[in-house]
Design a protein around this motif. Structure first.
Motif, PDB file in Angstrom:
ATOM      1  N   SER A 220       0.815  -1.218   0.000  1.00 60.79           N
ATOM      2  CA  SER A 220       0.000   0.000   0.000  1.00 60.79           C
ATOM      3  C   SER A 220       0.849   1.268   0.000  1.00 60.79           C
ATOM      4  CB  SER A 220      -0.922   0.005   1.227  1.00 60.79           C
ATOM      5  OG  SER A 220      -0.169   0.002   2.431  1.00 60.79           O
ATOM      6  N   ARG A 221       2.123   1.137   0.333  1.00 57.11           N
ATOM      7  CA  ARG A 221       3.007   2.311   0.397  1.00 57.11           C
ATOM      8  C   ARG A 221       4.056   2.303  -0.701  1.00 57.11           C
ATOM      9  NH1 ARG A 221       5.393   1.890   6.191  1.00 57.11           N
ATOM     10  NH2 ARG A 221       6.278   3.918   5.634  1.00 57.11           N
ATOM     11  N   ILE A 222       3.946   1.359  -1.648  1.00 55.41           N
ATOM     12  CA  ILE A 222       4.937   1.283  -2.727  1.00 55.41           C
ATOM     13  C   ILE A 222       4.595   2.298  -3.817  1.00 55.41           C
ATOM     14  CG2 ILE A 222       5.968  -0.181  -4.489  1.00 55.41           C
ATOM     15  CD1 ILE A 222       5.406  -2.592  -2.784  1.00 55.41           C
ATOM     16  N   GLU A 223       5.581   3.027  -4.250  1.00 57.26           N
ATOM     17  CA  GLU A 223       5.425   3.961  -5.365  1.00 57.26           C
ATOM     18  C   GLU A 223       5.759   3.231  -6.659  1.00 57.26           C
ATOM     19  OE1 GLU A 223       7.175   8.298  -6.846  1.00 57.26           O
ATOM     20  OE2 GLU A 223       7.736   7.455  -4.900  1.00 57.26           O
ATOM     21  N   MET A 224       4.807   3.183  -7.594  1.00 55.57           N
ATOM     22  CA  MET A 224       4.988   2.404  -8.823  1.00 55.57           C
ATOM     23  C   MET A 224       4.827   3.283 -10.059  1.00 55.57           C
ATOM     24  SD  MET A 224       2.909  -1.114  -8.051  1.00 55.57           S
ATOM     25  CE  MET A 224       3.157  -2.075  -6.563  1.00 55.57           C
ATOM     26  N   ILE A 225       5.319   2.760 -11.174  1.00 55.90           N
ATOM     27  CA  ILE A 225       5.186   3.421 -12.473  1.00 55.90           C
ATOM     28  C   ILE A 225       4.247   2.606 -13.350  1.00 55.90           C
ATOM     29  CG2 ILE A 225       6.393   4.097 -14.587  1.00 55.90           C
ATOM     30  CD1 ILE A 225       8.881   4.553 -12.961  1.00 55.90           C
ATOM     31  N   ASP A 226       3.293   3.291 -13.974  1.00 53.62           N
ATOM     32  CA  ASP A 226       2.375   2.649 -14.906  1.00 53.62           C
ATOM     33  C   ASP A 226       3.025   2.609 -16.283  1.00 53.62           C
ATOM     34  OD1 ASP A 226       0.328   1.658 -16.406  1.00 53.62           O
ATOM     35  OD2 ASP A 226      -1.128   3.216 -15.870  1.00 53.62           O
ATOM     36  N   ALA A 227       3.163   1.412 -16.832  1.00 50.20           N
ATOM     37  CA  ALA A 227       3.826   1.269 -18.135  1.00 50.20           C
ATOM     38  C   ALA A 227       3.072   1.973 -19.253  1.00 50.20           C
ATOM     39  CB  ALA A 227       3.995  -0.212 -18.464  1.00 50.20           C
ATOM     40  N   GLU A 228       1.763   2.222 -19.056  1.00 46.79           N
ATOM     41  CA  GLU A 228       0.953   2.872 -20.081  1.00 46.79           C
ATOM     42  C   GLU A 228       0.964   4.384 -19.956  1.00 46.79           C
ATOM     43  OE1 GLU A 228      -0.189   1.054 -22.448  1.00 46.79           O
ATOM     44  OE2 GLU A 228       0.412  -0.811 -21.463  1.00 46.79           O
ATOM     45  N   ALA A 229       1.631   4.919 -18.945  1.00 44.99           N
ATOM     46  CA  ALA A 229       1.660   6.369 -18.748  1.00 44.99           C
ATOM     47  C   ALA A 229       2.510   7.031 -19.822  1.00 44.99           C
ATOM     48  CB  ALA A 229       2.211   6.692 -17.360  1.00 44.99           C
ATOM     49  N   GLU A 230       2.267   8.329 -20.031  1.00 44.80           N
ATOM     50  CA  GLU A 230       3.044   9.090 -21.001  1.00 44.80           C
ATOM     51  C   GLU A 230       4.493   9.222 -20.544  1.00 44.80           C
ATOM     52  OE1 GLU A 230       2.119  10.207 -23.949  1.00 44.80           O
ATOM     53  OE2 GLU A 230       0.137   9.284 -23.667  1.00 44.80           O
ATOM     54  N   PRO A 231       5.431   9.221 -21.481  1.00 42.23           N
ATOM     55  CA  PRO A 231       6.852   9.353 -21.106  1.00 42.23           C
ATOM     56  C   PRO A 231       7.137  10.598 -20.271  1.00 42.23           C
ATOM     57  CG  PRO A 231       6.660   8.651 -23.381  1.00 42.23           C
ATOM     58  CD  PRO A 231       5.264   8.967 -22.917  1.00 42.23           C
ATOM     59  N   ASP A 232       6.483  11.707 -20.595  1.00 45.20           N
ATOM     60  CA  ASP A 232       6.694  12.929 -19.801  1.00 45.20           C
ATOM     61  C   ASP A 232       6.254  12.719 -18.353  1.00 45.20           C
ATOM     62  OD1 ASP A 232       7.703  14.210 -21.965  1.00 45.20           O
ATOM     63  OD2 ASP A 232       5.829  15.237 -22.491  1.00 45.20           O
ATOM     64  N   ALA A 233       5.130  12.032 -18.173  1.00 41.49           N
ATOM     65  CA  ALA A 233       4.627  11.788 -16.825  1.00 41.49           C
ATOM     66  C   ALA A 233       5.563  10.848 -16.064  1.00 41.49           C
ATOM     67  CB  ALA A 233       3.220  11.210 -16.887  1.00 41.49           C
ATOM     68  N   ILE A 234       6.108   9.849 -16.753  1.00 42.28           N
ATOM     69  CA  ILE A 234       7.037   8.917 -16.120  1.00 42.28           C
ATOM     70  C   ILE A 234       8.309   9.642 -15.694  1.00 42.28           C
ATOM     71  CG2 ILE A 234       8.505   6.896 -16.523  1.00 42.28           C
ATOM     72  CD1 ILE A 234       6.323   5.810 -18.354  1.00 42.28           C
ATOM     73  N   LEU A 235       8.830  10.493 -16.580  1.00 42.15           N
ATOM     74  CA  LEU A 235      10.032  11.263 -16.249  1.00 42.15           C
ATOM     75  C   LEU A 235       9.773  12.180 -15.062  1.00 42.15           C
ATOM     76  CD1 LEU A 235      12.897  12.197 -16.836  1.00 42.15           C
ATOM     77  CD2 LEU A 235      11.951  13.827 -18.502  1.00 42.15           C
ATOM     78  N   ASP A 236       8.629  12.844 -15.067  1.00 37.85           N
ATOM     79  CA  ASP A 236       8.285  13.746 -13.961  1.00 37.85           C
ATOM     80  C   ASP A 236       8.157  12.976 -12.640  1.00 37.85           C
ATOM     81  OD1 ASP A 236       7.350  16.455 -13.020  1.00 37.85           O
ATOM     82  OD2 ASP A 236       5.568  15.257 -12.546  1.00 37.85           O
ATOM     83  N   GLN A 237       7.546  11.790 -12.696  1.00 42.85           N
ATOM     84  CA  GLN A 237       7.390  10.975 -11.486  1.00 42.85           C
ATOM     85  C   GLN A 237       8.747  10.533 -10.940  1.00 42.85           C
ATOM     86  OE1 GLN A 237       4.945   7.509 -12.032  1.00 42.85           O
ATOM     87  NE2 GLN A 237       5.269   6.748  -9.950  1.00 42.85           N
ATOM     88  N   CYS A 238       9.647  10.126 -11.833  1.00 46.35           N
ATOM     89  CA  CYS A 238      10.970   9.677 -11.378  1.00 46.35           C
ATOM     90  C   CYS A 238      11.782  10.838 -10.795  1.00 46.35           C
ATOM     91  CB  CYS A 238      11.739   9.035 -12.535  1.00 46.35           C
ATOM     92  SG  CYS A 238      11.126   7.415 -13.003  1.00 46.35           S
ATOM     93  N   LEU A 239      11.660  12.028 -11.382  1.00 45.30           N
ATOM     94  CA  LEU A 239      12.409  13.173 -10.876  1.00 45.30           C
ATOM     95  C   LEU A 239      11.899  13.622  -9.510  1.00 45.30           C
ATOM     96  CD1 LEU A 239      12.808  15.307 -14.141  1.00 45.30           C
ATOM     97  CD2 LEU A 239      14.559  13.969 -12.951  1.00 45.30           C
ATOM     98  N   LYS A 240      10.604  13.483  -9.279  1.00 43.75           N
ATOM     99  CA  LYS A 240      10.024  13.893  -7.998  1.00 43.75           C
ATOM    100  C   LYS A 240      10.168  12.822  -6.911  1.00 43.75           C
ATOM    101  CE  LYS A 240       6.548  17.037  -9.918  1.00 43.75           C
ATOM    102  NZ  LYS A 240       5.093  17.298 -10.073  1.00 43.75           N
ATOM    103  N   SER A 241      10.421  11.605  -7.318  1.00 39.41           N
ATOM    104  CA  SER A 241      10.502  10.511  -6.352  1.00 39.41           C
ATOM    105  C   SER A 241      11.791  10.595  -5.531  1.00 39.41           C
ATOM    106  CB  SER A 241      10.430   9.169  -7.080  1.00 39.41           C
ATOM    107  OG  SER A 241      10.616   8.103  -6.175  1.00 39.41           O
ATOM    108  N   ASN A 242      11.717  10.107  -4.310  1.00 41.36           N
ATOM    109  CA  ASN A 242      12.892  10.032  -3.447  1.00 41.36           C
ATOM    110  C   ASN A 242      13.666   8.733  -3.633  1.00 41.36           C
ATOM    111  OD1 ASN A 242      12.406  12.531  -1.891  1.00 41.36           O
ATOM    112  ND2 ASN A 242      10.614  11.423  -1.138  1.00 41.36           N
ATOM    113  N   HIS A 243      13.184   7.869  -4.553  1.00 39.68           N
ATOM    114  CA  HIS A 243      13.791   6.565  -4.757  1.00 39.68           C
ATOM    115  C   HIS A 243      14.425   6.495  -6.136  1.00 39.68           C
ATOM    116  CE1 HIS A 243      11.522   5.475  -1.196  1.00 39.68           C
ATOM    117  NE2 HIS A 243      10.398   5.845  -1.801  1.00 39.68           N
ATOM    118  N   THR A 244      15.497   5.730  -6.239  1.00 39.00           N
ATOM    119  CA  THR A 244      16.174   5.560  -7.525  1.00 39.00           C
ATOM    120  C   THR A 244      15.618   4.383  -8.306  1.00 39.00           C
ATOM    121  OG1 THR A 244      17.872   4.227  -6.453  1.00 39.00           O
ATOM    122  CG2 THR A 244      18.314   6.574  -6.691  1.00 39.00           C
TER     123      THR A 244
END
Length: 435
Positions: A220-244
């Protein structure tokens, strides 16, 4: 008349010499028993590796403490009883009937001082050295008394069995972990060992007894990436995340298809943008699955010790935890395991979150509901049980047999728990006080 007097004097001195010899033997047995039982097996092993045959012998005979102690006690009792009998005969001959009481008093003092307190004090002070010196002789004592000790052990077990007491002939008096833990707690109470050092050592010893499900980050606390999301959204999510590293899923969060590493993502996007004439517009054609690494799944029952070895062997720091049905339960990293030894590890990218335990003005503690019971016990030197639940919120729900409402108060295990905040069916904050 002179011949009789001479015979009496000779008998007197022979008896006195025999009593002194028996007291010396009693002192030897008492000191040997204390030295061999009090000596550190770790120090003896270090001496044995340096070539000490006495230390090697001491290690060998202390593997069966019951046989060792039985043989030494048998020898000690034999010499003590024989010495007391000779003293009684001697004092009776000299002083008549009053000699019995006098012999009892004198022998009690002699045995107590010279055959018990003095040798045992020396043995405790120089346990390893005394054990190494006395072991070669005690080996022969064990061999001589072995048949008698074996018969006594058999008889004792039969007597205990009549009262319903079952004994394990292969069990040790103290397990190694309990022995180390007891020494650490004693050292910490006396100020010799720091609390942090005690917790680190005990944390390392516990790795083999704890499972990954106890410390994993719940799904319930895992931050995940949706493979169907737009590349811009994925990049933005990774840049804002505290995890590598972030898990990658398709359609359903339970369907993990890979793990995205921030460095892989940035390198691939940078290469795509710089090599394409379209610039940033080329990101629209970026496929995140092309840079995703293969996910690594582990059972929730895997011990922390085994999982750490697997991480080091595979040169990986990230694993998804699944139950017996293959359903995703959480994730675990090498850092999570290391934190069980050294405590919380933070860096410049960790969020400036509130400490999971905070003391209030009324001398109570505000605790994050997701905090593990083990961490709470380590932080405050408490002893809340963690057999039925891993987190503080889980313990309250288990004991209450319900999902509590805000401001509800519960008292169990010597502590007062007050629910301070709740989100959906999850307790997020509690106020705890030791009664």
């Amino acid at each position: 008349m002179e011949a009789a007097s001479s015979a009496t004097d000779l008998t007197f001195w022979i008896t006195c010499g025999a009593i002194v010899t028996l007291l010396v033997m009693s002192a030897y047995f008492s000191g040997s028993e204390t030295a061999l039982t009090a000596a550190s097996r770790g120090k003896l092993r270090a001496q044995a590796e340096k070539g000490s045959r006495g230390a090697e012998t001491a290690l060998r005979i202390t593997e069966d403490n019951e046989r060792l102690i039985g043989s030494v006690l048998l020898g000690n009792n034999m010499v003590n009883i024989l010495a007391a009998s000779l003293a009684t005969a001697l004092f009776t001959r000299l002083f008549g009937e009053s000699g019995v009481a006098l012999a009892t008093l004198v022998m009690t003092l002699l045995v107590l001082v010279f055959a018990e307190v003095l040798p045992k004090t020396y043995a405790i002070t120089n346990a390893e050295a005394a054990a190494a010196r006395t072991a070669p002789i005690i080996v022969w004592v064990i061999k001589i008394f072995s048949p008698i000790v074996t018969a006594v052990r058999w008889f004792v077990r039969r007597v205990l069995a009549l009262f319903g007491v079952q004994t394990d002939p292969d069990s040790h008096i103290l397990a190694v972990r309990e022995e180390i833990a007891g020494a650490l707690y004693l050292g910490q109470s006396e100020g010799v060992v720091e609390k942090e050092d005690r917790d680190r050592i005990l944390g390392a010893l516990d790795l083999g007894e704890r499972a990954v499900e106890e410390i994993m980050l719940h799904r319930s606390r895992i931050e995940m990436i949706d493979a169907e999301a737009e590349p811009d959204a994925i990049l933005d999510q990774c840049l804002k995340s505290n995890h590598t590293r972030l898990p990658l899923y398709r359609d359903d969060p339970d369907n993990i298809i890979g793990v995205v590493h921030a460095k892989d993502l940035l390198r691939a996007m940078h290469k795509l943008v710089t090599e394409s004439q379209d610039g940033a517009a080329a990101l629209k054609n970026f496929d995140v699955c092309s840079i995703a690494r293969k996910p690594y799944f582990v059972p929730e029952t895997t011990t922390l010790d085994d999982q750490m070895r697997q991480f080091l062997r595979m040169r990986s720091h990230f694993a998804m935890v699944v139950d017996e049905y293959g359903t995703l339960q959480g994730l675990i990293t090498l850092e999570d395991i290391l934190e069980e030894i050294v405590g919380e590890i933070t860096d410049e990218f960790d969020p400036d979150a509130e400490h999971p335990v905070r003391r209030t003005e009324d001398n109570q503690f505000l605790v994050d509901g997701a905090m593990t019971i083990r961490d709470l016990n380590r932080a405050n030197d408490w002893n809340l049980p963690d057999e039925a639940a891993n987190t503080v919120a889980g313990l309250v729900i288990h004991e209450a047999q319900m999902i509590p409402k805000v401001d509800q108060v519960f008292i169990f295990h010597g502590f007062r728990f007050q629910v301070m905040a709740r989100k959906d069916n999850r307790i997020t904050r509690l106020k705890v006080r030791k009664l």
